[in-house]
Design a protein around this motif. Structure first.
Motif, short mmCIF file in Angstrom:
data_model
loop_
_atom_site.label_atom_id
_atom_site.label_comp_id
_atom_site.label_asym_id
_atom_site.label_seq_id
_atom_site.Cartn_x
_atom_site.Cartn_y
_atom_site.Cartn_z
N LEU A 5 0.90 -1.18 -0.10
CA LEU A 5 0.05 0.00 -0.22
C LEU A 5 0.87 1.31 -0.19
O LEU A 5 1.85 1.34 0.85
N PHE A 6 0.51 2.22 -0.62
CA PHE A 6 1.27 3.36 -0.73
C PHE A 6 0.29 4.63 -0.96
O PHE A 6 -0.71 4.67 -1.23
N VAL A 7 0.69 5.64 0.02
CA VAL A 7 -0.30 6.74 -0.02
C VAL A 7 0.58 8.04 -0.38
O VAL A 7 1.68 7.93 0.19
N THR A 8 0.16 8.83 -1.01
CA THR A 8 0.92 10.19 -1.41
C THR A 8 1.29 10.87 -0.25
O THR A 8 0.63 11.04 0.73
N GLY A 9 2.60 11.20 -0.15
CA GLY A 9 3.10 11.91 1.18
C GLY A 9 4.06 10.98 1.90
O GLY A 9 4.51 11.25 2.71
N GLY A 10 4.30 9.84 1.20
CA GLY A 10 5.06 9.00 1.81
C GLY A 10 4.86 7.57 2.66
O GLY A 10 5.80 6.90 2.97
N THR A 11 3.61 7.52 3.08
CA THR A 11 3.17 6.08 3.60
C THR A 11 3.73 4.88 2.69
O THR A 11 2.96 4.78 1.56
N VAL A 12 4.26 4.02 3.07
CA VAL A 12 4.55 2.79 2.56
C VAL A 12 4.38 1.70 3.49
O VAL A 12 5.00 1.67 4.46
N CYS A 13 3.60 0.79 2.82
CA CYS A 13 3.38 -0.34 3.60
C CYS A 13 3.25 -1.78 3.20
O CYS A 13 2.91 -1.60 1.83
N SER A 14 3.71 -2.93 3.67
CA SER A 14 3.92 -4.28 2.73
C SER A 14 3.30 -5.16 3.90
O SER A 14 3.32 -5.01 5.01
N GLY A 15 2.78 -6.40 3.28
CA GLY A 15 2.40 -7.28 4.18
C GLY A 15 1.68 -8.61 3.31
O GLY A 15 2.33 -8.93 2.30
N THR A 16 0.73 -9.03 3.97
CA THR A 16 -0.06 -10.11 3.15
C THR A 16 -1.49 -10.02 3.12
O THR A 16 -2.02 -9.05 3.61
N ALA A 17 -1.87 -10.61 2.03
CA ALA A 17 -3.25 -10.71 1.77
C ALA A 17 -3.73 -12.16 1.50
O ALA A 17 -3.04 -13.16 0.96
N GLY A 18 -4.95 -12.63 2.11
CA GLY A 18 -5.45 -14.11 1.62
C GLY A 18 -6.67 -14.16 2.76
O GLY A 18 -7.37 -13.39 3.32
N GLU A 19 -6.93 -15.39 2.59
CA GLU A 19 -8.02 -16.14 3.33
C GLU A 19 -7.90 -16.45 4.80
O GLU A 19 -6.68 -17.14 4.93
N GLU A 20 -8.62 -16.10 5.64
CA GLU A 20 -8.52 -16.41 6.98
C GLU A 20 -10.10 -16.50 7.59
O GLU A 20 -10.82 -15.72 7.34
N ALA A 21 -10.33 -17.93 7.99
CA ALA A 21 -11.31 -18.22 8.43
C ALA A 21 -12.66 -17.91 7.74
O ALA A 21 -13.69 -17.33 8.02
N GLY A 22 -12.35 -18.02 6.56
CA GLY A 22 -13.67 -17.77 5.34
C GLY A 22 -13.77 -16.40 5.04
O GLY A 22 -14.50 -16.00 4.33
#
Length: 163
Positions: A86-103
């Motif tokens: 995830l990137f937001v103008t102004g400098g926020t930079v995030c990273s991680g995971t995406a997927g299914e959990e408990a449906g």
């Protein structure tokens, strides 16, 4: 001019994400995509006090580049397999995971700035054109529009974007 700035952010984010793929299976590191070229970002599990990562791959509909605006800033969310950035103008930079959990389709992110605004997100709905995520942080519900082929989606509100 603002549309050009948004396009530049998107192109940069897409380019950085494409360059970050190492082709290896680094599941133990919570799939830290160079999300927005965030090298050296801690894995989601250790940086958030043991937050579990998504256990199964994200749905095919969730994969891709998604754009939104929030508080006058462009927000780009990119999902590739189990990796999320995830990137937001102004400098926020995030990273991680995406997927299914408990449906449920979940997104877990760690931001280099330490921001907790978008650390855990639950996908409410997703289709070929839009994505709705409810973040556990102060952002709450956010609706994204899918970007195809590095192009800004039509109808994306760009008025008032800060640079």
């Amino acid at each position: 001019m603002r549309g050009a700035a948004v396009a530049a952010v998107l192109v940069g984010a897409l380019a950085l994400t494409a360059c970050s793929s190492d082709g290896g299976s680094d599941d133990d590191a919570s799939a830290t995509p160079s999300t927005t070229a965030a090298s050296g970002v801690a894995s989601t599990g250790s940086a958030t006090g043991g937050t579990s990562s998504a256990s199964a791959a994200a749905s095919p509909e969730l994969e891709g580049s998604w754009l939104a605006t929030a508080d006058g800033k462009a927000v780009a969310l990119i999902v590739t397999g189990t990796q999320a950035a995830l990137f937001v103008t102004g400098g926020t930079v995030c990273s991680g995971t995406a997927g299914e959990e408990a449906g449920m389709q979940m997104i877990h992110l760690t931001c280099t700035s330490g921001s907790k605004d978008r650390t855990t997100g639950m996908v409410g709905s997703v289709d070929a054109k839009s994505l709705e995520v409810t973040w556990s942080g102060t952002v709450g519900k956010e609706t994204y529009t899918k970007a195809e082929g590095g192009q800004l989606p039509s109808g994306l509100p760009t008025a008032g974007l800060s640079q």
